[in-house]
Structure formats: C-alpha cells, structure tokens
Design a protein around this motif. Structure first.
Motif, PDB file in Angstrom:
ATOM      1  N   LEU A  43       5.675   1.992  10.099  1.00  0.00           N
ATOM      2  CA  LEU A  43       4.698   1.846   8.781  1.00  0.00           C
ATOM      3  C   LEU A  43       3.464   2.363   9.021  1.00  0.00           C
ATOM      4  N   SER A  44       2.811   1.956  10.345  1.00  0.00           N
ATOM      5  CA  SER A  44       1.377   2.569  10.639  1.00  0.00           C
ATOM      6  C   SER A  44       1.556   3.957  10.851  1.00  0.00           C
ATOM      7  N   VAL A  45       2.482   4.774  11.194  1.00  0.00           N
ATOM      8  CA  VAL A  45       2.532   5.979  11.383  1.00  0.00           C
ATOM      9  C   VAL A  45       2.803   6.673   9.900  1.00  0.00           C
ATOM     10  N   LEU A  46       3.442   5.868   9.142  1.00  0.00           N
ATOM     11  CA  LEU A  46       3.574   6.501   7.739  1.00  0.00           C
ATOM     12  C   LEU A  46       2.398   6.511   7.008  1.00  0.00           C
ATOM     13  N   PHE A  63       0.813  -1.272  -0.025  1.00  0.00           N
ATOM     14  CA  PHE A  63       0.089   0.067  -0.127  1.00  0.00           C
ATOM     15  C   PHE A  63       0.752   1.395   0.056  1.00  0.00           C
ATOM     16  N   LEU A  64       1.838   1.179   0.857  1.00  0.00           N
ATOM     17  CA  LEU A  64       2.770   2.649   0.997  1.00  0.00           C
ATOM     18  C   LEU A  64       3.726   2.630  -0.332  1.00  0.00           C
ATOM     19  N   ARG A  65       4.152   1.443  -0.809  1.00  0.00           N
ATOM     20  CA  ARG A  65       4.783   1.734  -1.980  1.00  0.00           C
ATOM     21  C   ARG A  65       4.000   2.425  -3.310  1.00  0.00           C
ATOM     22  N   ALA A  66       2.819   1.713  -3.387  1.00  0.00           N
ATOM     23  CA  ALA A  66       1.863   2.411  -4.292  1.00  0.00           C
ATOM     24  C   ALA A  66       1.546   4.004  -4.174  1.00  0.00           C
ATOM     25  N   ARG A  67       1.387   4.018  -2.845  1.00  0.00           N
ATOM     26  CA  ARG A  67       1.090   5.721  -2.669  1.00  0.00           C
ATOM     27  C   ARG A  67       2.260   6.635  -2.817  1.00  0.00           C
ATOM     28  N   PRO A  77      -1.211   9.296   6.962  1.00  0.00           N
ATOM     29  CA  PRO A  77      -2.009  10.428   6.294  1.00  0.00           C
ATOM     30  C   PRO A  77      -2.880  10.112   5.024  1.00  0.00           C
ATOM     31  N   HIS A  78      -2.708   8.634   4.683  1.00  0.00           N
ATOM     32  CA  HIS A  78      -3.361   8.051   3.775  1.00  0.00           C
ATOM     33  C   HIS A  78      -4.692   7.291   4.077  1.00  0.00           C
ATOM     34  N   ALA A  79      -5.111   7.679   5.418  1.00  0.00           N
ATOM     35  CA  ALA A  79      -6.218   7.134   5.957  1.00  0.00           C
ATOM     36  C   ALA A  79      -7.627   6.956   4.978  1.00  0.00           C
ATOM     37  N   ARG A  80      -7.848   7.965   4.505  1.00  0.00           N
ATOM     38  CA  ARG A  80      -8.985   8.335   3.605  1.00  0.00           C
ATOM     39  C   ARG A  80      -8.756   7.778   2.267  1.00  0.00           C
ATOM     40  N   HIS A  81      -7.747   6.971   2.051  1.00  0.00           N
ATOM     41  CA  HIS A  81      -7.590   6.480   0.836  1.00  0.00           C
ATOM     42  C   HIS A  81      -8.679   5.114   0.606  1.00  0.00           C
ATOM     43  N   PRO A  82      -9.188   4.832  -0.348  1.00  0.00           N
ATOM     44  CA  PRO A  82     -10.235   3.729  -0.339  1.00  0.00           C
ATOM     45  C   PRO A  82      -9.274   2.414  -0.051  1.00  0.00           C
ATOM     46  N   GLU A  83      -8.057   2.380  -0.134  1.00  0.00           N
ATOM     47  CA  GLU A  83      -7.538   0.942  -0.087  1.00  0.00           C
ATOM     48  C   GLU A  83      -6.910   0.499   1.296  1.00  0.00           C
TER      49      GLU A  83
END
Length: 112
Positions: A91-94, A8-12, A97-103
């Motif tokens: 990683l959870s903290v990183l 997920f993070l790599r994609a963001r 900021p993407h918490a609203r992303h659908p994935e």
C-alpha cells in the motif's frame, strides 16, 4: 495508520476513475481497469489487516486468561501478521505516486 492509508487510496482511486470517465479519454476503460486492480489490492490488504488484528486479539485474550495457546494458533497468527505487514508495504508503494497530494502523510513513505 493503515486505515487512514486505505481511506486515502480509495479516495484517490475514486477520483482517478471519475476523471477518466469524465474526460472520456480514448483509453478510459484501460485506466478504470488499472484503478480497479489497485483497488482490489487495497481491499485484500484491509481484509488481511482485520484478520491479523483478530488473531492477535484472540491470542492476547487467551494468554491473559491463562489459557495455553496452541502452537498452531501462534503460527497462524504470525502468518497473518506477516501477510498484513507485506500488504501494508504494498500500500505504501501504491500511495507513492500521490506523495504531492495535500492529504498524503510522510509516514506512508515506503521503507527501504
């Protein structure tokens, strides 16, 4: 779970890097450098998780086979597991900021 979070993070970060370069933002180099630094953390976490899983598997196999596990190996395995846990929290903290992303998944929320 950690593999999914890493993916997920790599994609963001790939999206952020691409957006910065496409928009030709005035500070796009700084944005890309920041994204690359975060990506480096993700890479370190992935390596630590793989090492911890390998050490745990080795000790489990040795114990199952009735082989005495040296204390030094137990200490190393515990150290690796601790590092993997700490990096997983990072990683959870990183990802926050993407918490609203659908994935984004709720189980990735940082624990207090």
């Amino acid at each position: 779970m950690i593999d999914d979070l890493i993916h997920f993070l790599r994609a963001r970060y790939a999206e952020e890097r691409q957006t910065a370069m496409e928009l030709r933002m005035q500070n796009w180099q700084a944005v890309v450098a920041d994204v690359n630094a975060k990506q480096a953390i993700v890479d370190v976490c992935e390596r630590a998780t793989i090492l911890a899983a390998g050490a745990t598997r080795k000790i489990t196999d040795m114990t199952t086979a009735g082989v005495t596990v040296p204390t030094a190996e137990l200490v190393d395995a515990a150290r690796l597991e601790g590092q993997a846990t700490a990096l997983s929290r990072a990683l959870s903290v990183l990802a926050q900021p993407h918490a609203r992303h659908p994935e984004y998944r709720q189980e990735w929320r940082p624990r207090r």
